[in-house]
Scaffold this motif. Structure first.
Motif, PDB file in Angstrom:
ATOM      1  N   LYS A  94       0.796  -1.224   0.000  1.00  0.00           N
ATOM      2  CA  LYS A  94       0.000   0.000   0.000  1.00  0.00           C
ATOM      3  C   LYS A  94       0.832   1.280   0.000  1.00  0.00           C
ATOM      4  O   LYS A  94       0.339   2.326  -0.411  1.00  0.00           O
ATOM      5  CB  LYS A  94      -0.930   0.042   1.225  1.00  0.00           C
ATOM      6  CG  LYS A  94      -1.886  -1.113   1.314  1.00  0.00           C
ATOM      7  CD  LYS A  94      -2.998  -0.961   0.327  1.00  0.00           C
ATOM      8  CE  LYS A  94      -4.024  -2.063   0.545  1.00  0.00           C
ATOM      9  NZ  LYS A  94      -5.060  -2.047  -0.435  1.00  0.00           N
ATOM     10  N   ILE A  95       2.065   1.244   0.513  1.00  0.00           N
ATOM     11  CA  ILE A  95       2.860   2.473   0.605  1.00  0.00           C
ATOM     12  C   ILE A  95       4.286   2.243   0.113  1.00  0.00           C
ATOM     13  O   ILE A  95       4.804   1.140   0.169  1.00  0.00           O
ATOM     14  CB  ILE A  95       2.885   3.052   2.041  1.00  0.00           C
ATOM     15  CG1 ILE A  95       3.418   2.046   3.056  1.00  0.00           C
ATOM     16  CG2 ILE A  95       1.523   3.558   2.442  1.00  0.00           C
ATOM     17  CD1 ILE A  95       3.559   2.581   4.460  1.00  0.00           C
ATOM     18  N   GLY A  96       4.885   3.338  -0.368  1.00  0.00           N
ATOM     19  CA  GLY A  96       6.240   3.261  -0.892  1.00  0.00           C
ATOM     20  C   GLY A  96       7.213   4.173  -0.176  1.00  0.00           C
ATOM     21  O   GLY A  96       8.417   4.076  -0.391  1.00  0.00           O
ATOM     22  N   ALA A  97       6.700   5.066   0.681  1.00  0.00           N
ATOM     23  CA  ALA A  97       7.578   5.961   1.429  1.00  0.00           C
ATOM     24  C   ALA A  97       6.869   6.379   2.713  1.00  0.00           C
ATOM     25  O   ALA A  97       5.643   6.507   2.740  1.00  0.00           O
ATOM     26  CB  ALA A  97       7.926   7.194   0.609  1.00  0.00           C
ATOM     27  N   THR A  98       7.653   6.555   3.775  1.00  0.00           N
ATOM     28  CA  THR A  98       7.085   6.953   5.063  1.00  0.00           C
ATOM     29  C   THR A  98       7.901   8.076   5.680  1.00  0.00           C
ATOM     30  O   THR A  98       9.111   8.167   5.478  1.00  0.00           O
ATOM     31  CB  THR A  98       7.072   5.778   6.074  1.00  0.00           C
ATOM     32  OG1 THR A  98       8.420   5.376   6.339  1.00  0.00           O
ATOM     33  CG2 THR A  98       6.265   4.602   5.564  1.00  0.00           C
ATOM     34  N   ALA A  99       7.219   8.900   6.443  1.00  0.00           N
ATOM     35  CA  ALA A  99       7.866   9.903   7.285  1.00  0.00           C
ATOM     36  C   ALA A  99       7.157   9.838   8.632  1.00  0.00           C
ATOM     37  O   ALA A  99       5.950  10.063   8.716  1.00  0.00           O
ATOM     38  CB  ALA A  99       7.736  11.302   6.685  1.00  0.00           C
ATOM     39  N   ILE A 100       7.887   9.467   9.671  1.00  0.00           N
ATOM     40  CA  ILE A 100       7.316   9.378  11.012  1.00  0.00           C
ATOM     41  C   ILE A 100       7.759  10.610  11.786  1.00  0.00           C
ATOM     42  O   ILE A 100       8.948  10.927  11.843  1.00  0.00           O
ATOM     43  CB  ILE A 100       7.769   8.102  11.736  1.00  0.00           C
ATOM     44  CG1 ILE A 100       7.306   6.862  10.978  1.00  0.00           C
ATOM     45  CG2 ILE A 100       7.243   8.090  13.171  1.00  0.00           C
ATOM     46  CD1 ILE A 100       7.800   5.548  11.567  1.00  0.00           C
ATOM     47  N   PHE A 101       6.798  11.294  12.389  1.00  0.00           N
ATOM     48  CA  PHE A 101       7.044  12.512  13.165  1.00  0.00           C
ATOM     49  C   PHE A 101       6.717  12.247  14.626  1.00  0.00           C
ATOM     50  O   PHE A 101       5.670  11.678  14.929  1.00  0.00           O
ATOM     51  CB  PHE A 101       6.138  13.649  12.679  1.00  0.00           C
ATOM     52  CG  PHE A 101       6.421  14.106  11.276  1.00  0.00           C
ATOM     53  CD1 PHE A 101       7.117  15.281  11.051  1.00  0.00           C
ATOM     54  CD2 PHE A 101       5.981  13.377  10.178  1.00  0.00           C
ATOM     55  CE1 PHE A 101       7.375  15.721   9.761  1.00  0.00           C
ATOM     56  CE2 PHE A 101       6.234  13.805   8.886  1.00  0.00           C
ATOM     57  CZ  PHE A 101       6.935  14.980   8.683  1.00  0.00           C
TER      58      PHE A 101
END
Length: 184
Positions: free
Chosen positions: A111-118
């Motif tokens: 479902k996803i190809g990139a993540t940014a966790i804040f």
């Protein structure tokens, strides 16, 4: 100290230096598609980062921090924020672990190809004037992975940000085999 707009601009400049430019220089002899992939990754990272900063700007001032949340780029190149409602009631470390596991499940499902966790944490630099840091962990399925730490202070209802530090980090989300069955 800087405001949120300056923080985004500074991140983008530092990101170019640490993550993209060395790769582009090394890839000068590579074919055009490799360059296009790197440009796509950069644009995804920029959009995710901007959406995350927008999403946390108000919260960070009101509460002095933010519980972990993510901004992802799906396989259709759409960027969206992901917050887990139950995580808002959990201790920050537990909420971060739950968020990471949820993102891994989405990766396994394709479902996803990139993540940014804040998220925010206590400032590990005891010599700094800022008590807290904003941490942003950014990963892409094609490889680039980095973490940004930005000290911040809340004063008179405004967040001001100190000098950021951008470092390489070990993969947290994309260190799995995507073809494995998704966690239930």
């Amino acid at each position: 100290m800087k405001n949120a707009k300056h923080l985004v601009k500074e991140f983008l400049a530092v990101f170019m230096i640490f993550a993209i430019i060395p790769s582009l220089v090394a890839a000068q002899d590579a074919d055009q598609s490799d360059k296009e992939v790197k440009q796509m990754i950069q644009k995804q990272f920029e959009r995710m980062y901007e959406k995350g900063i927008e999403n946390l700007s108000e919260r960070i001032v009101l509460t002095g921090g933010v519980k972990p949340f993510a901004v992802v780029s799906d396989t259709g190149d759409n960027v969206k924020a992901i917050r887990i409602r139950q995580a808002e009631e959990m201790p920050p470390e537990m909420a971060l672990a739950v968020l990471r596991r949820s993102l891994i499940a989405l990766v396994k499902k394709g479902k996803i190809g990139a993540t940014a966790i804040f998220y925010t944490a206590d400032n590990p630099n005891k010599e700094s004037n800022a008590e807290k840091v904003l941490v942003v962990e950014i990963e892409h399925i094609f490889g680039p992975t980095l973490a940004q730490l930005v000290p911040f202070t809340i004063k008179d209802g405004k967040a001001t940000y100190g000098e950021q530090v951008v470092v390489d980090m070990e993969k947290q989300i994309f260190n799995i085999k995507v073809d494995e069955e998704a966690a239930e």
